[in-house]
Design an enzyme around this catalytic site. Sequence first.
Site, mmCIF file in Angstrom:
data_model
loop_
_atom_site.group_PDB
_atom_site.id
_atom_site.type_symbol
_atom_site.label_atom_id
_atom_site.label_comp_id
_atom_site.label_asym_id
_atom_site.label_seq_id
_atom_site.Cartn_x
_atom_site.Cartn_y
_atom_site.Cartn_z
ATOM 1 N N THR A 97 48.214 5.342 98.943
ATOM 2 C CA THR A 97 47.642 6.110 97.845
ATOM 3 C C THR A 97 47.710 7.561 98.265
ATOM 4 O OG1 THR A 97 46.182 4.248 97.302
ATOM 5 C CG2 THR A 97 45.478 6.381 96.496
ATOM 6 N N GLY B 237 43.719 5.161 101.205
ATOM 7 C CA GLY B 237 43.298 4.256 102.266
ATOM 8 C C GLY B 237 42.912 2.860 101.843
ATOM 9 N N GLY B 238 43.262 2.420 100.613
ATOM 10 C CA GLY B 238 42.832 1.095 100.193
ATOM 11 C C GLY B 238 41.319 1.035 100.157
#
Length: 581
Positions: free
Chosen positions: A401, A487-488
């Site tokens: 992302t 970072g999820g």
Amino acid sequence: MRLHWKPALLSAALTLALVLPAHAREAASQHLNPETASRAVQRDKLVTQKSMVVTANPLATQAGLRILDQGGSAVDAAIAAQLVLGLVEPQSSGIGGGGFLLMFQPKTGLMSYDGRETVPAASSLDRFELDGQTMSFKQAVNSGRSVGVPGLLRALELMHKDGGVLPWANLFDPAIELAEVGFEVSPRLNTLIADNPELADKAATRAYFLDEQGRPWPVGHRLQNKEYAQVLRLLARQGAQAFYQGELAQDMVAAVAADPIAGDLAESDLKQYRALRREPLCMDWQQLALCGMAPPSSGAISVMQMLGILQHTPIADAEPQSVEAIHYFSEAGRLAFADRDAWVADPAFVSVPQQALLAPAYLKSRAALIQPDRSMGHAQPGKPLADSQAASDNTPELPSTTHLSVADAQGQVVSMTTSIESAFGSKIMVRGFLLNNQLTDFALSPEDEMGRLSVNRVEPGKRPRSSMAPMMVLQQGRPVIALGSPGGSAIIPYVAQALTGMLMWDLDAQQAVSLPHYGSRNWATELEAGTAVTTQAQALRAMGHEVREQPFPSGTHVIRWTQEGLEAGVDPRREGLALGQ
């Protein structure tokens, strides 16, 4: 408890000056080596007086500053920077994905935009089953079934309508020019290509990312993307509508259908997609307001829960890298993630008790579960409402992302997080851009082990839960911090840690984003490998923590308003750059 927050003031009489370290000014004026630029900014605290652009790539930052120099707004600069990020960071975001956008304007206040992908109408609960079995996560993410209806362009267009100054077409110029002449492959892009052998499995990605011998293009290779340039010219002339109808939409549908594990994206799904204006979610915290995206993003609500819980602990008196800080921060993370997994999903499909989850009394009761000398292990979700029942859902959310923050001289501010999900998305490439694999953010199985339906199950038209957390901190109705991170699911502790650093430990923005990462997502207590906090592992284990050391490739980018001016925080783990005037 001590509160180290100092009121942030920005005088209207500040002079116009480009306040950059000399080496950063020099790097900004030429073709940048992204790694050099990242190191240069990281050495010095950057403060500007008029405007600021902070992105994950120097070329995107330059594009944003160029638009500001042309008289554009923060919205205009953010859009131009994002279009460049889709080119130079294809592994992270792009027009084939989605995102969440926050915009502040002095006259209208804070607004938020939901450009999250949606499930195609033909989908069913067994979307991720193959031959009667739930697909492996790897199978799912690299397939046509993972592709949701892209939402980013509709969201950018909607935000531009509300806050843009320059014509829509002008914002495409930097990305078109760069796609035509090419950009140098950075060390980070080269490494990520090498780490994703699945790129060789699809003809379009193999042809673009690999040489004739099937090797990743080397660092410094000039990579051109003339197909992307053609797409951008079309979108510049005709607007986002040209993406959602016509030949481009047909090509996306055909590519998803042709995948070995075909998806069901249809032209009607694209035509019917709408980005949404949502009421921002805010929570009072001390003398400030923490604000961010409402569900289907779980990012802001979880960050707010963590900060709300931590104010009932002595963490403010702890050293930032101490055992005490890691313990309290990790325990707060366990509690927030337990609630996130149980209660947060698309509010059009489930009732999300967001105000109950943020109620002061509820957060105080959750904080009371934290013991000062012993980890709770795996936290259970709370009961924010008396009759609430929860189903567990620990769906992975992968860390590819990007985030950017922009502020202009007129007081407009943008905090924007965008994504195509895991690195290079579904690996399905259409006319020079990649399609997302965001639908794997849903529970791959609709039921938990007790047979209860997950609130985050696949349903037609639904938006998957996200951890993206673009946020702003307001004081007396004005932004004093704008931040976010990729970072999820680790986005939540990244953003919470940066805020804890600035608001509780009196760190500047650069110090806060440079802290070694740690925390818990309601499994192990995670410590950033190769950093000083790993020396605390033994003491944490003695307190009952299961400890795991691992890389934490965040990209937290911050703008903070101080008495000195606009202060930037650039994550040293990426090749980002901050520039301003």
